[in-house]
Design an enzyme around this catalytic site. Structure first.
Site: not given
Ligand code: NAD
Ligand code: UD1
Length: 331
Positions: A124, A148, A152, A199
């Site tokens: 991430s 969290y 990573k 967001l």
């Molecule tokens: P998500 O929660 O939708 O998907 C994760 C999946 O993993 C879920 O289906 C959950 O049931 C499964 N899971 C969790 N722990 C498990 C375990 N111990 N055994 C088996 N299954 C398990 O999340 P996502 O948004 O699809 O994210 C996927 C990956 O990407 C994660 O590692 C997350 O940290 C990373 N990531 C996500 C974002 C984001 O904004 N969505 C941003 C940066 C990184």
């Molecule tokens: C958040 C996580 C980050 C994670 C990422 C993707 C935090 C501090 N960081 O990042 O670790 O990798 O999500 O899942 O939680 N905002 C509003 N109102 C809201 C929600 C968000 O103004 O109700 C703003 C935030 O201040 C930010 C932007 O929208 O400026 C995006 O927010 P968000 O979607 O939560 O993502 P990140 O903060 O970038």
């Protein structure tokens, strides 16, 4: 030979499974449904017209993971499974460290035992911490501000050490920026339980009338309009980045890190306006205080992925809002 997808029922995993199946890959999904629903599996089948093997199992259950490797010819692993809620990780740090780190250790150990050496890992942009200047480049120092984020940073280090000790591994660490949107079918998307923290899921609920208004977390940042700036990337673009990474893994050993972002920063108010336009619905908002732990701007330098993976984000913020809205309306 199949690609094992951990967390394949989740948001990014399910979109990646669709792209893998569309490319003719054979896949196996493992998920414990801790943050996803079984229905997603049928949606993936519906979109692609293809079937796959599924194991409901926890990565922490070594015997279950061993069984998957012994019953299938796994050629590579894409590892999404992990817990991802920043706030929750602060109140439940041990659960986050155990699930994310121990889960990854068990997976890597069982990969080694089964002689499977190709791994794509979901990292991430959070690993860039609070102190790097934007745009973020892969060679900048990493740190974190919450458990969290530390999972990573730590897993990235574990994977680098694994490669140093065993150079037959081929590992791709993908640092995602802010994934948004849904599959254009509207059949899969981001569906968090309860009140969303992020967001666009929050805005989607406001546009649908399920929540009264958005609180914008601060309008006094040093950005174009004072609200936070982020690098939003369409989840289907992101999913395709995994296919590019996989293709490269099949040609060489090593450990490489790539930003998967668009390279463009959008403010909170720009996202609100794009969502209003895409949905045709108003998104009322109020300006509130800053959220603890937030930074002003976060966006990628995406050049390394462009040059080495031949991958680039193609979809606009408007596309992301349109697809998010299509999915939200159908729910
Ligand atoms: P998500 O929660 O939708 O998907 C994760 C999946 O993993 C879920 O289906 C959950 O049931 C499964 N899971 C969790 N722990 C498990 C375990 N111990 N055994 C088996 N299954 C398990 O999340 P996502 O948004 O699809 O994210 C996927 C990956 O990407 C994660 O590692 C997350 O940290 C990373 N990531 C996500 C974002 C984001 O904004 N969505 C941003 C940066 C990184
Ligand atoms: C958040 C996580 C980050 C994670 C990422 C993707 C935090 C501090 N960081 O990042 O670790 O990798 O999500 O899942 O939680 N905002 C509003 N109102 C809201 C929600 C968000 O103004 O109700 C703003 C935030 O201040 C930010 C932007 O929208 O400026 C995006 O927010 P968000 O979607 O939560 O993502 P990140 O903060 O970038």
């Amino acid at each position: 030979m199949a690609v094992l997808v951990t967390g394949g029922a989740g948001y990014i995993g399910s979109h990646t499974c669709v792209e893998l199946l569309n490319e003719g890959e054979q896949i196996i999904i493992v998920d414990n449904f801790s943050n996803s629903k079984p229905e997603v599996l049928n949606q993936i089948r519906k979109i692609t017209g293809k079937d796959f093997q599924f194991y409901q199992a926890d990565l922490l259950n070594r015997e279950a993971i061993k069984k998957i490797f012994s019953e299938n010819a796994v050629e590579s692993v894409i590892h999404f499974a992990g817990l991802k809620a920043v706030g929750e990780s602060v109140s439940l740090p041990l659960r986050y460290y155990h699930n994310n780190i121990t889960g990854t250790l068990i997976l890597c150990e069982e990969m080694e035992a089964a002689n499977v050496k190709r791994l794509v890992f979901s990292s991430s942009a959070t690993v860039y911490g609070m102190n790097n200047p934007v745009p973020y480049r892969e060679d900048m120092p990493t740190s974190a501000t919450n458990p969290y984020g530390w999972t990573k940073v730590m897993i990235e280090q574990i994977l680098k050490d694994l490669y140093t000790a065993n150079p037959t591994f081929s590992i791709s660490i993908l640092r995602y920026f802010n994934p948004v949107g849904a599959h254009e079918s509207g059949l899969i998307g981001e569906d968090p339980n309860g009140i969303p923290n992020n967001l666009t899921p929050y805005i989607a609920k406001v546009a649908k009338g399920e929540l009264p208004k958005l609180t914008v977390y601060g309008d006094d940042y040093d950005t174009k309009d004072g609200t936070g700036v982020r690098d939003y990337i369409h989840v289907v673009d992101l999913a395709k980045g995994h296919l590019s990474a996989l293709k490269k893994l099949r040609t060489e050993t090593g450990v490489s890190i790539y930003n998967l972002g668009s390279g463009e920063g959008h403010s909170v108010l720009e996202v609100v306006r794009a969502y209003e336009k895409a949905s045709g619905r108003p998104v009322p908002y109020v300006i509130g205080p800053r959220r603890a732990g937030d930074i002003a701007s976060c966006y990628a330098d995406p050049k390394k992925a462009e040059q080495e993976l031949h991958w680039k984000a193609t979809k606009s913020l408007y596309d992301m809002c349109l697809d998010s809205w299509r999915f939200t309306e159908k729910k």
